[in-house]
Design a protein around this motif. Structure first.
Motif, PDB file in Angstrom:
ATOM      1  N   THR A 161      41.263  43.739  41.692  1.00 39.81           N
ATOM      2  CA  THR A 161      39.974  43.403  42.086  1.00 39.81           C
ATOM      3  C   THR A 161      39.605  42.230  42.809  1.00 39.81           C
ATOM      4  O   THR A 161      38.363  41.844  43.275  1.00 39.81           O
ATOM      5  N   GLU A 162      40.699  41.213  42.849  1.00 43.64           N
ATOM      6  CA  GLU A 162      40.345  40.027  43.457  1.00 43.64           C
ATOM      7  C   GLU A 162      40.321  40.292  44.975  1.00 43.64           C
ATOM      8  O   GLU A 162      40.728  40.997  45.704  1.00 43.64           O
ATOM      9  N   ALA A 163      39.790  39.079  45.489  1.00 44.10           N
ATOM     10  CA  ALA A 163      39.753  38.996  47.160  1.00 44.10           C
ATOM     11  C   ALA A 163      41.184  38.928  47.504  1.00 44.10           C
ATOM     12  O   ALA A 163      42.118  38.344  46.866  1.00 44.10           O
ATOM     13  N   GLY A 164      41.337  39.301  48.675  1.00 46.17           N
ATOM     14  CA  GLY A 164      42.581  39.436  49.371  1.00 46.17           C
ATOM     15  C   GLY A 164      43.586  40.661  48.933  1.00 46.17           C
ATOM     16  O   GLY A 164      44.633  40.656  49.565  1.00 46.17           O
ATOM     17  N   TYR A 165      42.994  41.478  48.311  1.00 41.77           N
ATOM     18  CA  TYR A 165      43.466  42.591  47.833  1.00 41.77           C
ATOM     19  C   TYR A 165      42.761  43.950  48.546  1.00 41.77           C
ATOM     20  O   TYR A 165      41.635  43.945  48.156  1.00 41.77           O
ATOM     21  N   TRP A 166      43.319  45.059  49.048  1.00 42.40           N
ATOM     22  CA  TRP A 166      42.458  46.221  49.647  1.00 42.40           C
ATOM     23  C   TRP A 166      43.308  47.148  49.056  1.00 42.40           C
ATOM     24  O   TRP A 166      44.300  47.630  49.244  1.00 42.40           O
ATOM     25  N   ASN A 167      42.411  48.015  48.322  1.00 45.68           N
ATOM     26  CA  ASN A 167      42.767  49.054  47.663  1.00 45.68           C
ATOM     27  C   ASN A 167      42.574  50.493  48.526  1.00 45.68           C
ATOM     28  O   ASN A 167      41.871  51.412  48.203  1.00 45.68           O
ATOM     29  N   PHE A 168      43.627  50.317  49.441  1.00 42.20           N
ATOM     30  CA  PHE A 168      43.450  51.425  50.435  1.00 42.20           C
ATOM     31  C   PHE A 168      44.410  52.571  50.347  1.00 42.20           C
ATOM     32  O   PHE A 168      45.781  52.095  49.735  1.00 42.20           O
ATOM     33  N   TYR A 169      44.158  53.733  50.910  1.00 40.81           N
ATOM     34  CA  TYR A 169      44.997  54.757  50.586  1.00 40.81           C
ATOM     35  C   TYR A 169      45.133  55.714  51.898  1.00 40.81           C
ATOM     36  O   TYR A 169      46.201  56.156  52.243  1.00 40.81           O
ATOM     37  N   GLU A 170      43.927  55.829  52.451  1.00 37.34           N
ATOM     38  CA  GLU A 170      43.639  56.916  53.418  1.00 37.34           C
ATOM     39  C   GLU A 170      42.577  56.646  54.096  1.00 37.34           C
ATOM     40  O   GLU A 170      41.628  56.149  53.566  1.00 37.34           O
ATOM     41  N   TRP A 171      42.410  56.906  55.568  1.00 43.00           N
ATOM     42  CA  TRP A 171      41.300  56.740  56.160  1.00 43.00           C
ATOM     43  C   TRP A 171      40.216  57.908  55.909  1.00 43.00           C
ATOM     44  O   TRP A 171      39.875  58.580  56.621  1.00 43.00           O
ATOM     45  N   GLN A 172      39.776  57.934  54.700  1.00 46.56           N
ATOM     46  CA  GLN A 172      38.807  58.888  54.249  1.00 46.56           C
ATOM     47  C   GLN A 172      37.901  58.334  53.372  1.00 46.56           C
ATOM     48  O   GLN A 172      38.318  57.439  52.377  1.00 46.56           O
ATOM     49  N   GLN A 173      36.630  58.854  53.165  1.00 52.38           N
ATOM     50  CA  GLN A 173      35.692  58.324  52.358  1.00 52.38           C
ATOM     51  C   GLN A 173      36.201  58.282  50.978  1.00 52.38           C
ATOM     52  O   GLN A 173      36.459  59.261  50.343  1.00 52.38           O
ATOM     53  N   GLY A 174      35.983  57.345  50.180  1.00 50.87           N
ATOM     54  CA  GLY A 174      36.490  57.130  48.731  1.00 50.87           C
ATOM     55  C   GLY A 174      38.073  56.662  48.544  1.00 50.87           C
ATOM     56  O   GLY A 174      38.528  56.503  47.533  1.00 50.87           O
ATOM     57  N   LEU A 175      38.703  56.871  49.730  1.00 47.78           N
ATOM     58  CA  LEU A 175      40.299  56.442  49.938  1.00 47.78           C
ATOM     59  C   LEU A 175      40.481  55.269  50.529  1.00 47.78           C
ATOM     60  O   LEU A 175      41.494  54.786  50.835  1.00 47.78           O
ATOM     61  N   ASP A 176      39.387  54.826  51.142  1.00 44.60           N
ATOM     62  CA  ASP A 176      40.018  53.612  52.239  1.00 44.60           C
ATOM     63  C   ASP A 176      39.553  52.448  51.775  1.00 44.60           C
ATOM     64  O   ASP A 176      39.677  51.390  52.290  1.00 44.60           O
ATOM     65  N   GLY A 177      39.300  52.117  50.343  1.00 43.36           N
ATOM     66  CA  GLY A 177      39.350  50.889  49.870  1.00 43.36           C
ATOM     67  C   GLY A 177      38.046  49.963  50.120  1.00 43.36           C
ATOM     68  O   GLY A 177      38.053  48.831  49.598  1.00 43.36           O
ATOM     69  N   GLY A 178      37.144  50.571  50.924  1.00 45.36           N
ATOM     70  CA  GLY A 178      35.796  49.967  51.058  1.00 45.36           C
ATOM     71  C   GLY A 178      36.180  48.556  52.070  1.00 45.36           C
ATOM     72  O   GLY A 178      37.038  48.596  52.749  1.00 45.36           O
ATOM     73  N   ALA A 179      35.566  47.463  51.843  1.00 45.71           N
ATOM     74  CA  ALA A 179      35.538  46.296  52.842  1.00 45.71           C
ATOM     75  C   ALA A 179      36.903  45.600  52.581  1.00 45.71           C
ATOM     76  O   ALA A 179      37.427  45.560  51.624  1.00 45.71           O
ATOM     77  N   ILE A 180      37.505  45.203  53.699  1.00 45.65           N
ATOM     78  CA  ILE A 180      38.698  44.812  53.666  1.00 45.65           C
ATOM     79  C   ILE A 180      38.837  43.320  53.528  1.00 45.65           C
ATOM     80  O   ILE A 180      39.526  42.902  52.718  1.00 45.65           O
ATOM     81  N   PHE A 181      38.109  42.591  54.222  1.00 44.52           N
ATOM     82  CA  PHE A 181      38.066  41.116  54.163  1.00 44.52           C
ATOM     83  C   PHE A 181      37.046  40.691  53.268  1.00 44.52           C
ATOM     84  O   PHE A 181      36.372  39.659  53.791  1.00 44.52           O
ATOM     85  N   ARG A 182      36.713  41.090  52.330  1.00 45.08           N
ATOM     86  CA  ARG A 182      35.779  40.670  50.992  1.00 45.08           C
ATOM     87  C   ARG A 182      36.124  39.233  50.298  1.00 45.08           C
ATOM     88  O   ARG A 182      37.441  39.002  50.269  1.00 45.08           O
ATOM     89  N   ASP A 183      34.967  38.596  50.134  1.00 41.55           N
ATOM     90  CA  ASP A 183      35.376  37.167  49.511  1.00 41.55           C
ATOM     91  C   ASP A 183      34.922  37.495  47.989  1.00 41.55           C
ATOM     92  O   ASP A 183      34.290  36.330  47.294  1.00 41.55           O
ATOM     93  N   TYR A 184      34.707  38.510  47.461  1.00 43.48           N
ATOM     94  CA  TYR A 184      34.056  38.712  45.961  1.00 43.48           C
ATOM     95  C   TYR A 184      34.867  39.408  45.316  1.00 43.48           C
ATOM     96  O   TYR A 184      35.505  40.226  45.789  1.00 43.48           O
ATOM     97  N   PRO A 185      34.931  39.605  43.982  1.00 45.03           N
ATOM     98  CA  PRO A 185      35.740  40.368  43.176  1.00 45.03           C
ATOM     99  C   PRO A 185      35.039  41.844  42.914  1.00 45.03           C
ATOM    100  O   PRO A 185      33.880  41.841  43.186  1.00 45.03           O
ATOM    101  N   LEU A 186      35.804  42.786  42.824  1.00 43.75           N
ATOM    102  CA  LEU A 186      35.425  44.294  42.580  1.00 43.75           C
ATOM    103  C   LEU A 186      35.292  44.342  40.843  1.00 43.75           C
ATOM    104  O   LEU A 186      35.893  43.596  40.128  1.00 43.75           O
ATOM    105  N   PRO A 187      34.432  45.293  40.496  1.00 40.86           N
ATOM    106  CA  PRO A 187      34.450  45.681  38.977  1.00 40.86           C
ATOM    107  C   PRO A 187      35.890  46.407  38.811  1.00 40.86           C
ATOM    108  O   PRO A 187      36.401  47.108  39.691  1.00 40.86           O
TER     109      PRO A 187
END
Length: 573
Positions: free
Chosen positions: A499-525
């Motif tokens: 959830t922390e900034a600096g991590y990208w929960n990416f799996y594939e370039w498809q909606q729902g699998l692309d991890g959202g924002a790449i260079f975010r500076d905010y935590p995720l739920p």
């Protein structure tokens, strides 16, 4: 493969301490005298650099291609140079480049060049305080447009410049552990045949823009061959007699002549240009994989797939060996009303592997698919595996795992995957994950890719049978797996997303699998992803299997049981 005492131990790292600007180019010159040359002796050159080099002896090109590395794993090259030496005065020169900032394909380290010339591994000349250096003023240093964040700087070259006077090079403090090159050097092939498929005139409406923008947004008007006075028998390149382009009009009407060159297929190599100019003038070279814009797409979201060459009056022959480009099409903007083109394209760079076909059938389409796949593998393996030859040329754990699997069957070669696995293992971070790209430094990483590394290591062991190397990097694989295990939520038995900034929960370039924002500076739920848990499960099972092959049954059983529990929790969820 560490060599504890290569001849480079006797040499000194050199640079110019006054040159601290990033994206810098220097020329080094070492003169030496040979009273005799023994035909029975072996004469070799050892060389290493940060970031890149091209080396010449007595004006003859010897080689280029610094292996991407780390200070703790500094790789040197060895060249046989006996044929290049002569009795009496000799001169070794090194054109050196320092990127000076990290990217996806390079990890920042102090600048430097080091070399040693040997007869039967006895040093007779080396980099020291008698070596001279000067600024390679033809290349613009400092602020130059970037090809992409992954590849970093493009280049601007000015053939009109002369080298400043040489001065003694400075010895610099650079502490490294030397290792021999772990894979074969690239084969630099002759100019790739190409053809001119479009030409005409252009207007550059914004000469102050970035070089990629200037090409992308210029006004272009196609002209046929006869209109451009191409007095030749074809548009093929290289052209021994040259293709003559000219168009006369009011000078204010247009900026120059454009040419689009087709290499016939996607390719990778060093940009090469051979052109005769009636006057000093600018030449922009854009490169791309398609012509969907009726031109090369040279500017994409701030990326500049373009380089600048300022030619001088007369014949200009140029090869840029400090960075490869990937392309099918090359587009030139020549800011002149006439010129003669002898060649524009690349000298391909190919990693040598066996191409013995392991697949053939009676269906021509399937055979063609296999041929294209082999070509794709070639285009994406140079010093290490690459996700693509055009935009990034970067080593990712996920992409390379698939390339390794295909390569085991297509090439039967194991040194290359081993070297890439080592580069990735050396990038292990304090959070027990790998860098996004190795040996680079990127501000984010993809946790699932680190899990895939462990699976790739197990598959390497299966195909190669190389237990020695597997044991070498096994501590990294275990550290990655243990890091994931520590994150397992005891309440549900699953690995939560990072959830922390600096991590990208990416799996594939498809909606729902692309991890959202790449260079975010905010935590995720807090959340739980099936792909992450599946990749982690594969990693744990792979580690268990590695221990089983290495006959460490207790560790194999320990990790196997953890994977089984994780799978049960995934199934329940």
């Amino acid at each position: 493969g560490r060599n504890l005492a290569p001849p480079l131990i006797c040499a000194q790292w050199l640079w110019d301490r006054e040159i601290t600007e990033i994206n810098s180019y220097l020329v080094f010159k070492k003169e030496f005298t040979l009273s005799q040359i023994n035909p029975e002796s072996k004469y070799t050159l050892y060389i290493s650099a940060d970031s890149q080099y091209e080396v010449f002896i007595n004006g003859n090109f010897i080689g280029t291609g610094q292996y991407p590395d780390y200070e703790c794993y500094k790789v040197y090259d060895i060249y046989n140079i006996g044929d290049m030496l002569r009795i009496g005065e000799n001169c070794l020169s090194v054109n050196a480049y320092w990127q000076g900032e990290s990217s996806s394909v390079y990890r920042k380290a102090p600048a430097g060049v080091i070399f040693a010339l040997c007869e039967n591994d006895v040093v007779f000349a080396s980099s020291d305080q008698t070596t001279l250096c000067t600024v390679y003023r033809n290349y613009k240093s400092g602020d130059v447009a970037k090809i992409s964040p992954q590849l970093s700087f493009s280049f601007e070259y000015d053939a009109r410049e002369d080298l400043p006077p040489f001065k003694p090079a400075d010895v610099v403090d650079k502490k490294v552990d030397f290792y021999p090159r772990p894979i074969k050097r690239l084969e630099i092939q002759p100019e790739k045949p190409a053809s001119v498929i479009s030409q005409g005139i252009f207007i550059d409406p914004n000469p102050s823009a970035l070089i990629g923008q200037r090409m992308q947004y210029a006004y272009m008007s196609y002209q046929d061959y006869s209109f451009l006075n191409m007095n030749n028998c074809g548009a093929e390149l290289p052209s021994p007699g040259g293709l003559a382009f000219s168009y006369q009009s009011d000078a204010a009407t247009f900026s120059g002549i454009y040419v689009v060159v087709d290499l016939g297929e996607n390719s990778a190599g060093f940009l090469a240009l051979d052109i005769d100019l009636p006057e000093d003038c600018l030449v922009l070279a854009g490169f791309g994989e398609h012509l969907e814009d009726l031109r090369v797409r040279s500017f994409v979201g701030g990326r500049n797939f373009c380089a600048s060459y300022y030619g001088k009056k007369g014949r200009n022959r140029f090869i840029h060996r400090f960075k490869r480009i990937g392309l099918r099409y090359l587009q030139l903007f020549v800011y002149s009303h006439s010129f003669t083109l002898y060649y524009a394209g690349i000298c391909p760079t190919v990693y040598p592997v066996s191409e013995t076909p392991l697949f053939a059938c009676d269906d021509s389409l399937h055979n063609k698919i296999y041929e294209v796949c082999i070509k794709t593998l070639h285009l994406c393996m140079h010093e290490h595996y690459e996700d693509c030859p055009w935009r990034e040329q970067a080593l990712y754990a996920m992409d390379s795992r698939n390339q390794m699997l295909c390569g085991y069957y297509a090439f039967g070669e194991y040194d290359f995957p081993k070297a890439s696995l080592r580069l990735m293992a050396l990038s292990i971070r304090d959070d027990d994950l790998l860098e996004l790209c190795s040996p680079g430094e990127v501000s984010v990483t993809i946790p699932s890719f680190s899990a895939v590394f462990v699976t790739a290591l197990y598959e390497y062991l299966l195909h190669s049978g190389d237990c020695v190397f597997t044991r070498e990097v096994l501590p990294v694989a275990r550290r990655i797996v243990d890091g994931f295990i520590r994150r397992i939520d005891p309440g549900c038995g699953l690995v939560p997303c990072y959830t922390e900034a600096g991590y990208w929960n990416f799996y594939e370039w498809q909606q729902g699998l692309d991890g959202g924002a790449i260079f975010r500076d905010y935590p995720l739920p807090v959340s739980y992803d099936a792909p992450l848990n599946a990749f982690v499960s594969m990693a744990i099972q792979s580690l268990s299997s590695i221990f089983a092959v290495l006959q460490e049954s207790s560790s194999a059983k320990y990790y196997g049981e953890i994977a089984q529990r994780l799978n049960q929790c995934m199934d329940k969820a």
